[in-house]
Motif scaffolding. Structure first.
Motif, PDB file in Angstrom:
ATOM      1  N   ILE A 105     -88.452-101.307   3.194  1.00 14.02           N
ATOM      2  CA  ILE A 105     -88.338-101.063   4.631  1.00 14.02           C
ATOM      3  C   ILE A 105     -89.715-100.967   5.287  1.00 14.02           C
ATOM      4  O   ILE A 105     -89.902-101.400   6.430  1.00 14.02           O
ATOM      5  CB  ILE A 105     -87.506 -99.790   4.882  1.00 14.02           C
ATOM      6  CG1 ILE A 105     -86.049-100.050   4.487  1.00 14.02           C
ATOM      7  CG2 ILE A 105     -87.568 -99.365   6.338  1.00 14.02           C
ATOM      8  CD1 ILE A 105     -85.186 -98.828   4.474  1.00 14.02           C
ATOM      9  N   VAL A 106     -90.679-100.438   4.553  1.00 15.71           N
ATOM     10  CA  VAL A 106     -92.021-100.300   5.111  1.00 15.71           C
ATOM     11  C   VAL A 106     -92.589-101.662   5.515  1.00 15.71           C
ATOM     12  O   VAL A 106     -93.247-101.803   6.539  1.00 15.71           O
ATOM     13  CB  VAL A 106     -92.938 -99.574   4.096  1.00 15.71           C
ATOM     14  CG1 VAL A 106     -94.391 -99.798   4.421  1.00 15.71           C
ATOM     15  CG2 VAL A 106     -92.618 -98.089   4.092  1.00 15.71           C
ATOM     16  N   THR A 107     -92.315-102.666   4.701  1.00 14.16           N
ATOM     17  CA  THR A 107     -92.771-104.015   5.034  1.00 14.16           C
ATOM     18  C   THR A 107     -92.227-104.443   6.390  1.00 14.16           C
ATOM     19  O   THR A 107     -92.951-104.959   7.244  1.00 14.16           O
ATOM     20  CB  THR A 107     -92.248-105.020   3.984  1.00 14.16           C
ATOM     21  OG1 THR A 107     -92.413-104.457   2.701  1.00 14.16           O
ATOM     22  CG2 THR A 107     -92.956-106.330   4.096  1.00 14.16           C
ATOM     23  N   VAL A 108     -90.938-104.208   6.560  1.00 10.85           N
ATOM     24  CA  VAL A 108     -90.288-104.587   7.807  1.00 10.85           C
ATOM     25  C   VAL A 108     -90.888-103.800   8.968  1.00 10.85           C
ATOM     26  O   VAL A 108     -91.139-104.349  10.044  1.00 10.85           O
ATOM     27  CB  VAL A 108     -88.773-104.324   7.701  1.00 10.85           C
ATOM     28  CG1 VAL A 108     -88.083-104.694   8.988  1.00 10.85           C
ATOM     29  CG2 VAL A 108     -88.197-105.073   6.533  1.00 10.85           C
ATOM     30  N   LEU A 109     -91.139-102.515   8.732  1.00  5.51           N
ATOM     31  CA  LEU A 109     -91.733-101.683   9.770  1.00  5.51           C
ATOM     32  C   LEU A 109     -93.040-102.268  10.274  1.00  5.51           C
ATOM     33  O   LEU A 109     -93.297-102.332  11.476  1.00  5.51           O
ATOM     34  CB  LEU A 109     -92.011-100.278   9.225  1.00  5.51           C
ATOM     35  CG  LEU A 109     -90.864 -99.298   9.305  1.00  5.51           C
ATOM     36  CD1 LEU A 109     -91.325 -97.938   8.812  1.00  5.51           C
ATOM     37  CD2 LEU A 109     -90.390 -99.193  10.735  1.00  5.51           C
ATOM     38  N   GLY A 110     -93.883-102.695   9.339  1.00  9.73           N
ATOM     39  CA  GLY A 110     -95.167-103.262   9.711  1.00  9.73           C
ATOM     40  C   GLY A 110     -94.980-104.492  10.590  1.00  9.73           C
ATOM     41  O   GLY A 110     -95.609-104.629  11.643  1.00  9.73           O
ATOM     42  N   LEU A 111     -94.082-105.369  10.142  1.00  9.03           N
ATOM     43  CA  LEU A 111     -93.812-106.576  10.927  1.00  9.03           C
ATOM     44  C   LEU A 111     -93.267-106.211  12.300  1.00  9.03           C
ATOM     45  O   LEU A 111     -93.621-106.809  13.313  1.00  9.03           O
ATOM     46  CB  LEU A 111     -92.786-107.449  10.202  1.00  9.03           C
ATOM     47  CG  LEU A 111     -93.293-108.134   8.947  1.00  9.03           C
ATOM     48  CD1 LEU A 111     -92.158-108.818   8.209  1.00  9.03           C
ATOM     49  CD2 LEU A 111     -94.378-109.149   9.321  1.00  9.03           C
ATOM     50  N   GLN A 112     -92.408-105.206  12.333  1.00 10.26           N
ATOM     51  CA  GLN A 112     -91.784-104.833  13.597  1.00 10.26           C
ATOM     52  C   GLN A 112     -92.801-104.275  14.586  1.00 10.26           C
ATOM     53  O   GLN A 112     -92.730-104.554  15.779  1.00 10.26           O
ATOM     54  CB  GLN A 112     -90.701-103.796  13.341  1.00 10.26           C
ATOM     55  CG  GLN A 112     -89.438-104.426  12.809  1.00 10.26           C
ATOM     56  CD  GLN A 112     -88.276-103.495  12.949  1.00 10.26           C
ATOM     57  OE1 GLN A 112     -88.327-102.382  12.443  1.00 10.26           O
ATOM     58  NE2 GLN A 112     -87.249-103.930  13.634  1.00 10.26           N
ATOM     59  N   LEU A 113     -93.739-103.475  14.068  1.00 10.13           N
ATOM     60  CA  LEU A 113     -94.768-102.944  14.969  1.00 10.13           C
ATOM     61  C   LEU A 113     -95.528-104.093  15.615  1.00 10.13           C
ATOM     62  O   LEU A 113     -95.814-104.073  16.809  1.00 10.13           O
ATOM     63  CB  LEU A 113     -95.720-102.034  14.197  1.00 10.13           C
ATOM     64  CG  LEU A 113     -95.316-100.563  14.190  1.00 10.13           C
ATOM     65  CD1 LEU A 113     -96.216 -99.772  13.255  1.00 10.13           C
ATOM     66  CD2 LEU A 113     -95.401 -99.981  15.593  1.00 10.13           C
ATOM     67  N   ALA A 114     -95.839-105.087  14.811  1.00 12.60           N
ATOM     68  CA  ALA A 114     -96.539-106.250  15.359  1.00 12.60           C
ATOM     69  C   ALA A 114     -95.678-106.955  16.402  1.00 12.60           C
ATOM     70  O   ALA A 114     -96.153-107.321  17.479  1.00 12.60           O
ATOM     71  CB  ALA A 114     -96.907-107.206  14.220  1.00 12.60           C
ATOM     72  N   THR A 115     -94.391-107.112  16.075  1.00  6.49           N
ATOM     73  CA  THR A 115     -93.480-107.738  17.041  1.00  6.49           C
ATOM     74  C   THR A 115     -93.390-106.920  18.315  1.00  6.49           C
ATOM     75  O   THR A 115     -93.326-107.461  19.421  1.00  6.49           O
ATOM     76  CB  THR A 115     -92.060-107.841  16.446  1.00  6.49           C
ATOM     77  OG1 THR A 115     -92.164-108.089  15.065  1.00  6.49           O
ATOM     78  CG2 THR A 115     -91.269-108.916  17.137  1.00  6.49           C
TER      79      THR A 115
END
Ligand SMILES: Nc1ncnc2c1ncn2[C@@H]1O[C@H](COP(=O)(O)OP(=O)(O)OP(=O)(O)O)[C@@H](O)[C@H]1O
Ligand code: SF4
Ligand SMILES: [Mg+2]
Lengths: 316, 369
Positions: A239-249
C-alpha cells in the motif's frame, strides 16, 4: 538501517540535481528568446536587451544554471521579470496552500480507505463487501474536477454550507480556513480514497491467505485480532507504494482543483506564470513539483525500511 | 487459584511451569476426576467436512489419550490436513464441518462452538505446528514477541514475564543464544530454527493436545531428526496428546504408538504401529507399507506384491462409492461396491475404533495369493 537510509538520501540528492539540470535544459530548448517572450512580441529592442542584462540572460548557460541552483538552495530567487514581484515568498505561500490541500486530501483518503478496504476484504463473500467494492469502483472513475463541481453545486450553491472557493491562511482565520479547505480536499480525496480502498482490499485479501495469519489464529487470536496485529502491517508494504504514487497524482490533481475552487496554490501559480510567460518562475515551479515527487519517493523508501525488517541490512 | 474450570482440572493443577505441572500430574490430588482410566484428550466422532456439495471427509472417528502419540498417514489428498484443521477449528471459509470434536474436560463439541470460545482453547489447550516454517511466522514481528504473544493472549503471563519466558522457551527448543533469537526477525533464521520457534509457540502454554501437520517435511534432511526430537520430547515432558501427520512411515514407527490410515477422506485402518505397519489388514495400508522404504528394508524387495500403489489419488469428490479404494485395488470384488464395515482388531482399551480396519478382503483372507 541508517546506512540504507543514508544511501537513499544520497540517491535523492543526485536525482534532484539531475532533475534540475533536465528542467533547466528543457526550458532552454523552448523556441524563442525568453526575454522577448516575457515582454511580448511588440516590445522594443532596448527593453528586451535591458531585461536580458538585468537578469543575466546574456551570461553563459552554465553560469545561469548555477545561479538558479544557488537561488533555489538559498531561497533567493530574485524577482519576476515583468511584474518585479519577489518569487520566493510567493512560492512558499503557494506551496503551503497546495501542501495543506494535498496532505489533507491524502489523510482523508487514508482514514476512509484503510477501514473500508479492510472491510471489503474481510467481507468479500458477503453482500456488504461486494456493494462497497462496487461503490469504490464507481468512485475511481469520477475525476476530481467533476467531484469538485458537484460538491460546489450542492454544498456551496444549493445548501450554502461551505464557501464555493477562495482561501484564507489558517493563522488568519482558522474556521474560515477549514471551511474553504473542506470541499476541495474532499473533491481530491474522493477518487484517491476509492483507488486506495481497492488496493487495501487486495492487499488485505492477500494477507488473509498467509500462513502466519493461520498461525496467529492457532495461537488463539480472534480473526480480527489476527488481522490487525499481524496482517495490516504486512498489507501496508504494497500500500505504501500506492500512497507514494497517489501523492504525486494529487499534486497534479491539485492544479485542476485549485482552478475549480479559485485557490491560490502552486497549480494556479504555475498556470498564471505560464500565461504571463514568466519562464524563470515556470521553471522554478516545475522544479518544485518534481522535487516534491522525488522527496515523496524518498519518504516511501524510508517507510519501507521502517515497515519491512527484511529490507534492512545487518544481522540481529 | 480459587476457581477451577474443567479444563484446569484436566490439565492437572494450574501452572505454567511444565515440570511443576508434570509433577502434580503424577501425584494426582485425591479429588482428581478420574482413576486409572487413561484419560481421553481428544475425541473425534463422525466428522464430515464438505465444500459445497463435495464431501471431503467422511465419518472420521478416532480418539487420543493423554500422553498418546497418534500418527495420521495416507497419500497426498487423503484428507489428513483437513482432519487436523477441523480439529483446530481452522478450516478455511467455505468448508463446513459436521460431527463431534471434543476436548478433555469440555462436554460440548468444539464444532460449531463460538469463535470466542474456540479462540480461548486454541493456543492454550490445543496447539498446532504447520508444515511450512518459512511462512508460518509473521515477517514483520520480532520472534520473541511472537512467542510471548501466545502467553499474553491467554493471560498466562504479563507482557514482561512473557517476554522472559519466551527466551526460556526458545532455549528449551534448542536454539543457541535464545536472547538474540528473540530479538531477531524470522528472515534472519533458518528453516529449522524457525520450526523450533513455531514449536516453542505451540508448546508455550503446555497444551493438552499438539497437532503436527508434517512438521519436518519442509526441512533439510540433516535437521529433520533434530526438530522431530525436540517436538516429541516437548510433548513427552508435558504428557500431552499428539496427532502427528506425516508421509514418512519410518517416522511414524519411531514417534507414534498408534496410527490412523486415511484414504479418500476416510479412516480405513487404525491400530498400534506394530500391528498396522508390521501386519496391515486393509489393502490400501498394505500398498502404502509396501511402497515405503520401511517395508523394503525389512523384507526382500522381490517379494512385496506392490512396489507402488497403482493409479493416482482421485481429486476430491471423485472417489468411488462403496470402498473408496476399489478403483485402485487389485482385490476388489462386487462386494466392495458397498461401504466396508469397520472390523475391530483385538481388544483396545480406547474402544473399537482405536484398532481395526474397513475392508471386505483383508490381508490374509481367502483372496490372498
Ligand atoms: N478449501 C477446499 N475446498 C475444496 N477442496 C479442498 C479444500 N481444501 C482441501 N480440499 C481437498 O480435500 C482433499 C484433502 O486435502 P488435504 O489437504 O486434507 O490432503 P492431505 O492428506 O493433507 O494431503 P497432503 O499430504 O498433500 O498434505 C484434497 O483433494 C484437496 O484438494
Ligand atoms: S474393501 Fe475391497 S476394494 Fe476396498 S480395499 Fe478391501 S478389497 Fe480392496
Ligand atoms: Mg496436508
Amino acid at each position: 538501517m541508517l546506512l540504507r537510509l543514508a544511501q537513499r538520501f544520497l540517491v535523492l540528492l543526485a536525482s534532484l540535481l539531475a532533475a534540475s539540470a533536465l528542467v533547466f535544459a528543457f526550458m532552454q530548448v523552448l523556441p524563442g528568446d525568453p526575454a522577448r517572450v516575457a515582454l511580448g512580441m511588440n516590445s522594443s529592442e532596448e527593453s528586451v536587451d535591458q531585461l536580458r542584462e538585468q537578469f543575466g540572460l546574456d551570461r553563459s548557460l552554465i553560469v545561469q544554471y548555477a545561479d538558479w541552483l544557488r537561488g533555489m538552495v538559498t531561497l533567493d530567487l530574485g524577482v519576476e521579470w515583468v511584474s518585479k514581484a519577489e518569487i520566493a515568498p510567493q512560492l512558499i505561500d503557494r506551496l503551503a496552500v497546495t501542501g495543506w490541500l494535498v496532505i489533507t486530501a491524502m489523510a482523508l483518503a487514508l482514514v476512509v480507505a484503510v477501514p473500508v478496504g479492510t472491510w471489503m476484504a474481510v467481507r468479500h463473500r458477503h453482500l456488504d463487501g461486494v456493494v462497497l467494492s462496487a461503490i469504490s469502483q464507481i468512485g475511481v472513475a469520477v475525476p476530481a474536477f467533476l467531484a469538485g463541481i458537484i460538491l460546489i453545486t450542492y454544498f456551496a450553491k444549493r445548501w450554502q454550507w461551505f464557501p464555493s472557493g477562495g482561501w484564507v491562511p489558517p493563522a488568519e482565520d482558522p474556521l474560515g480556513f477549514l471551511s474553504r479547505l473542506a470541499l476541495p480536499a474532499v473533491a481530491l480525496a474522493l477518487v484517491q480514497a476509492s483507488i486506495l480502498a481497492r488496493y487495501v482490499r487486495s492487499a488485505v485479501l492477500e494477507v488473509l491467505r498467509e500462513d502466519y495469519l493461520r498461525t496467529a489464529r492457532a495461537k488463539g487470536l480472534r480473526p480480527m485480532q489476527a488481522l490487525t496485529r499481524h496482517g495490516l502491517r504486512n498489507a501496508a508494504i504494497p500500500i505504501v507504494t500506492v500512497l507514494g504514487l497517489q501523492l504525486a497524482t494529487l499534486l497534479i490533481g491539485a492544479v485542476v482543483v485549485e482552478r475549480v475552487f479559485v485557490i491560490p496554490g502552486l497549480g494556479s501559480f504555475l498556470l498564471d506564470s505560464v500565461a504571463s510567460r514568466e519562464l524563470i518562475t515556470v521553471q522554478t515551479i516545475v522544479m518544485v513539483l518534481v522535487a516534491a515527487v522525488l522527496i515523496i519517493n524518498f519518504l516511501v523508501d524510508a517507510l519501507y525500511l521502517a515497515i519491512d525488517p527484511r529490507l534492512r541490512t545487518g544481522g540481529r | 487459584m480459587t476457581t477451577t474450570t474443567p479444563s484446569d482440572r484436566a490439565r492437572g493443577q494450574a501452572g505454567n511451569n511444565p515440570t511443576e505441572r508434570a509433577g502434580s500430574r503424577e501425584s494426582a490430588p485425591p479429588d482428581a476426576p478420574r482413576g486409572e482410566d487413561p484419560e481421553t484428550v481428544l475425541t473425534v466422532e463422525g466428522l464430515d467436512v464438505g465444500a459445497g456439495t463435495t464431501q471431503l471427509l467422511h465419518d472420521v472417528t478416532f480418539s487420543i489419550q493423554r500422553g498418546e502419540r497418534v500418527g495420521l498417514i495416507g497419500e497426498s489428498g487423503s484428507g489428513k490436513s483437513l482432519t487436523a484443521l477441523a480439529v483446530m477449528g481452522l478450516l478455511t471459509e467455505g468448508l463446513a464441518a459436521h460431527g463431534e470434536v471434543r476436548l478433555a474436560g469440555r462436554d460440548a463439541s468444539l464444532l460449531g462452538a463460538s469463535e470466542s470460545r474456540m479462540s480461548r482453547i486454541r493456543g492454550r489447550d490445543m496447539a498446532m505446528i504447520f508444515q511450512e516454517p518459512m511462512t508460518a511466522l509473521n515477517p514483520t514481528m520480532k520472534v520473541g514477541r511472537q512467542v510471548a504473544e501466545v502467553m499474553t493472549q491467554h493471560s498466562q503471563a504479563d507482557r514482561r514475564s512473557a517476554q522472559r519466558k519466551a527466551v526460556q522457551l526458545l532455549d528449551r527448543v534448542g536454539l543457541p543464544d535464545p536472547a538474540a533469537v528473540a530479538r531477531s526477525y524470522p528472515h534472519q533464521l533458518s528453516g529449522g530454527q524457525r520450526q523450533r520457534v513455531v514449536a516453542a509457540i505451540a508448546l508455550a502454554n503446555d497444551p493438552l493436545l499438539l497437532v503436527c501437520d508434517e512438521p519436518t517435511t519442509a526441512l533439510d534432511v540433516t535437521v529433520q531428526a533434530l526438530v522431530l526430537d525436540l517436538i516429541v520430547s516437548g510433548v513427552q515432558e508435558r504428557d500431552a496428546a499428539m496427532l502427528f501427520i506425516t508421509h514418512d512411515l519410518a517416522v511414524v514407527a519411531t514417534v507414534c504408538e498408534r496410527v490412523l490410515v486415511m484414504y479418500g477422506g476416510r479412516i480405513v485402518e487404525a491400530g498400534p504401529v506394530a500391528d498396522v505397519l508390521g501386519n496391515p489388514q486393509h489393502r490400501y495400508t498394505q500398498g502404502l507399507v509396501a511402497a515405503s522404504d520401511l517395508e523394503r528394508s525389512r523384507t526382500d524387495p522381490g517379494r512385496s506384491p506392490l512396489d507402488t500403489i497403482p493409479g493416482n489419488v482421485p481429486p476430491a469428490g471423485k472417489f468411488p462409492d462403496g470402498c473408496v479404494f476399489r478403483n485402485r485395488c487389485a482385490f476388489a470384488t462386487k462386494a466392495c461396491e458397498q461401504l466396508p464395515p469397520w472390523t475391530p482388531r483385538g481388544e483396545h482399551p480406547a474402544g473399537e475404533h482405536a484398532s481395526g480396519y474397513a475392508c471386505f478382503h483383508p490381508v490374509g483372507s481367502d483372496r490372498d495369493e
